[in-house]
Design a protein around this motif. Sequence first.
Motif, short mmCIF file in Angstrom:
data_model
loop_
_atom_site.label_atom_id
_atom_site.label_comp_id
_atom_site.label_asym_id
_atom_site.label_seq_id
_atom_site.Cartn_x
_atom_site.Cartn_y
_atom_site.Cartn_z
N VAL A 1 0.86 -1.19 0.00
CA VAL A 1 0.00 0.00 0.00
C VAL A 1 0.90 1.24 0.00
CG1 VAL A 1 -1.72 1.31 1.32
CG2 VAL A 1 -1.86 -1.19 1.25
N ARG A 2 0.53 2.24 -0.83
CA ARG A 2 1.32 3.46 -0.93
C ARG A 2 0.71 4.55 -0.04
NH1 ARG A 2 2.99 6.76 -5.70
NH2 ARG A 2 0.77 6.89 -6.17
N PHE A 3 1.53 5.23 0.74
CA PHE A 3 1.03 6.32 1.58
C PHE A 3 1.61 7.64 1.08
CE2 PHE A 3 0.00 2.71 4.11
CZ PHE A 3 -1.11 3.09 4.86
N LEU A 4 0.77 8.53 0.59
CA LEU A 4 1.22 9.87 0.18
C LEU A 4 0.96 10.80 1.36
CD1 LEU A 4 -0.26 10.17 -3.44
CD2 LEU A 4 2.08 9.61 -2.77
N MET A 5 1.95 10.90 2.27
CA MET A 5 1.78 11.76 3.45
C MET A 5 2.15 13.20 3.08
SD MET A 5 0.59 9.43 5.27
CE MET A 5 0.17 10.50 6.64
N SER A 6 1.79 14.14 3.93
CA SER A 6 1.98 15.58 3.69
C SER A 6 1.38 16.01 2.36
CB SER A 6 3.47 15.94 3.73
OG SER A 6 4.04 15.55 4.96
N HIS A 7 0.29 15.39 1.96
CA HIS A 7 -0.44 15.77 0.75
C HIS A 7 -1.83 16.25 1.17
CE1 HIS A 7 2.69 13.83 -1.51
NE2 HIS A 7 2.07 14.05 -2.65
N THR A 8 -2.10 17.51 0.93
CA THR A 8 -3.40 18.07 1.32
C THR A 8 -4.36 18.01 0.15
OG1 THR A 8 -2.30 19.55 2.86
CG2 THR A 8 -4.55 20.14 2.22
N VAL A 9 -5.47 17.32 0.34
CA VAL A 9 -6.50 17.27 -0.69
C VAL A 9 -7.17 18.63 -0.75
CG1 VAL A 9 -8.74 16.24 -1.29
CG2 VAL A 9 -6.91 14.79 -0.36
N THR A 10 -7.28 19.18 -1.97
CA THR A 10 -7.96 20.48 -2.07
C THR A 10 -9.33 20.34 -2.75
OG1 THR A 10 -6.65 20.86 -4.06
CG2 THR A 10 -5.86 21.91 -2.04
N ALA A 11 -9.51 19.31 -3.56
CA ALA A 11 -10.83 19.13 -4.19
C ALA A 11 -10.97 17.73 -4.77
CB ALA A 11 -11.03 20.14 -5.30
N LEU A 12 -12.21 17.26 -4.85
CA LEU A 12 -12.52 16.03 -5.58
C LEU A 12 -13.24 16.49 -6.85
CD1 LEU A 12 -12.41 15.12 -2.48
CD2 LEU A 12 -13.87 13.24 -3.18
N ARG A 13 -12.74 16.08 -7.99
CA ARG A 13 -13.33 16.57 -9.26
C ARG A 13 -14.16 15.48 -9.93
NH1 ARG A 13 -13.15 21.82 -8.51
NH2 ARG A 13 -11.05 22.62 -8.25
N GLU A 14 -15.33 15.92 -10.44
CA GLU A 14 -16.27 14.99 -11.05
C GLU A 14 -16.27 15.15 -12.57
OE1 GLU A 14 -20.25 15.94 -9.81
OE2 GLU A 14 -21.09 14.58 -11.32
N ALA A 15 -16.45 14.04 -13.27
CA ALA A 15 -16.70 14.10 -14.72
C ALA A 15 -17.57 12.91 -15.09
CB ALA A 15 -15.39 14.06 -15.50
N GLY A 16 -18.62 13.16 -15.84
CA GLY A 16 -19.50 12.07 -16.29
C GLY A 16 -20.15 11.32 -15.14
N GLY A 17 -20.49 12.01 -14.06
CA GLY A 17 -21.21 11.37 -12.95
C GLY A 17 -20.34 10.50 -12.07
N ARG A 18 -19.01 10.63 -12.18
CA ARG A 18 -18.09 9.85 -11.34
C ARG A 18 -16.99 10.78 -10.84
NH1 ARG A 18 -18.14 4.45 -12.39
NH2 ARG A 18 -15.93 4.14 -12.02
N VAL A 19 -16.28 10.35 -9.82
CA VAL A 19 -15.10 11.13 -9.42
C VAL A 19 -14.03 10.83 -10.46
CG1 VAL A 19 -13.31 11.49 -7.69
CG2 VAL A 19 -15.66 11.09 -6.96
#
Length: 416
Positions: free
Chosen positions: A216-234
Motif C-alpha cells: 500500500v502506498r502512503f502519500l503523506m503531507s499531501h493536502t486534498v484540495t478538491a474532488l473533481r467529477e466528470a461524467g457522474g463519477r469522481v
Amino acid sequence: MHVVVLGAGLLGVTSAYFLRQQGHDVTVVDRQAVPAAETSFANGGQISVSHAEPWANPSAPLKVLKWLAREDAPLLFRLRADARQWAWVFSFLRECTPGRTRHNIEQIVRLGSYSRETLQQLRRDIGLEYDQRTQGILHFYTSQQEFDAAEAPAAQMRALGCDRRVISADEAVRIEPALAHIRPQLAGATYTAEDESGDANRFARELVRRCEADGVRFLMSHTVTALREAGGRVDHVEATDAEGRFQRIRGDAYVLAMGSLSPLYAKALGIKLPIYPAKGYSVTMPVKDASKAHQVSLTDDEYKLVFSRLGDRLRIAGTAELNGYDRDLNRVRCEAIVRRVEELFPGAGDGERAQFWTGLRPATPSNVPIIGRSKLPNLLLNTGHGTLGWTHACGSGKSIARIASGLKPEVDFAFA
Ligand SMILES: Cc1cc2nc3c(=O)[nH]c(=O)nc-3n(C[C@H](O)[C@H](O)[C@H](O)COP(=O)(O)OP(=O)(O)OC[C@H]3O[C@@H](n4cnc5c(N)ncnc54)[C@H](O)[C@@H]3O)c2cc1C
C-alpha cells in the motif's frame, strides 16, 4: 482496481488494509506527515460495544438545555452563526425520539460487535501489539437515578447480543479493586466482559507498517484540495504536496475517510454529509503507583470520562463541545480531568507530567456512521464515526472493502 483512500486516520488505515486484503492496489493520501495524527491520535482507547447509547436520546433535549450555561458540561453546544451547526442541532433533536433511539442503538451495537470480532481476528491473523487489554469495560455510577436509568438500555443491548450486565457496587470493586476508594459513593455499575481497550494510535501505525509491507502506498503531507467529477463519477483528486506542488491523483474508486473534514469536500459534489466536529479532550499521564491504578477500562458516568490503562500510562478522555473546528485547549477543563483522576485513584498517576490533547470527533446527529456508496458510483464513504471510531474501525474498514469489491458486507447495518 486502484483505490485511493482519502485520510489516514483509523478509518482510512483500516479501509486500506482490508482493501489490500481484497487484492486491490491502494494509495492513501493524508495532509499530515504521519498517519493517525488528528482525531485518531490520543483517544479514550475503549473498544466499547457497550457504549451504544447515542447522545441523541429522549432525555437529551432537557439535559442539553440545562448544560447550555455550564462551562464544564459533558455535552456543550456553543451556538454560533453557522448554518451547518444549526442544521446538525435540528437533526439531533429529530433523533431524540424513543423509536429513533432504539433504531440507532441497534445499528451501533451490531456494527460494534462485528467490529470487535474483526479486530480480534486481525490480532490472531497478524499479531498486532498496541497495549491492548481484554478485561472488559466497567461503567460506574455515582447517581442512583442515572444507575436506575441504565437498566433499560443495558437490557436492550443484551437482547442485541452485547452482554452488558448490571452489577452491584461491591461486585464492581471486586472486578476493579482500585475503585475501593470511592466505594461509598458508588450506586452501582454495568460490566461488559467482552469489551476491550488499547492504544488506537499505536494500532493504526502498526497497521500502516503491515500495509506498506504489503504494497500500500502512503502519500503523506499531501493536502486534498478538491474532488473533481466528470461524467457522474469522481475523475480525480487534487492535492498539494509538502512543497506546495499541485498534484492530480487518479484511481478507479475513492474512499472518503477524512473525519470531520469529510463534509467540506463532499459538498462540492452535491453530497450533503450531516457531520459536525465535536471537540473532546484527553489527558495521558505516567502511572506513579501501579498498586493504586486501575487495570480495567472504566467509564465514569457522572463526569462522562473514560479511563484506559495503556501499558505504564493512564489515558483519560471525554467532554464534547460543538464549536466549529476550533481545537483550543481549555486549561480549566484539563485540570478538572486531572483533579477527577486524583479524586478517584489518589496517588495512581503522575499529574505533574500529564500531557493534554484535543481532537474533533466527526459526529453525526444519530451517532451512526456513514458507510457505503454515495450517489457517485465510484465514491465510497467511511466517515462520521463520532464517539466510537476506534470501536467501529475494523468492522467499517472491512465492510467498505467488501462493498468496493461488489461483495455483501458481513453485518446487518444501515449502509448508505
Ligand atoms: C477525546 C476523544 C476520545 C475518544 N475516545 C474514543 C474511545 O474511547 N473509543 C472509540 O471507539 N472512539 C473514541 N473516540 C473517537 C475516535 O477517536 C474517532 O471516531 C476516530 O479517531 C475518527 O477517525 P477518522 O479516521 O474518521 O478521523 P481522523 O483520525 O481525523 O482521520 C482523518 C484524516 O484525514 C486527514 N485529512 C483531513 N483533511 C484532509 C485534507 N484536506 N487532505 C488530506 N488529508 C486530510 C487528517 O489528516 C486525518 O489523518 C474519541 C475521540 C475523541 C476526540
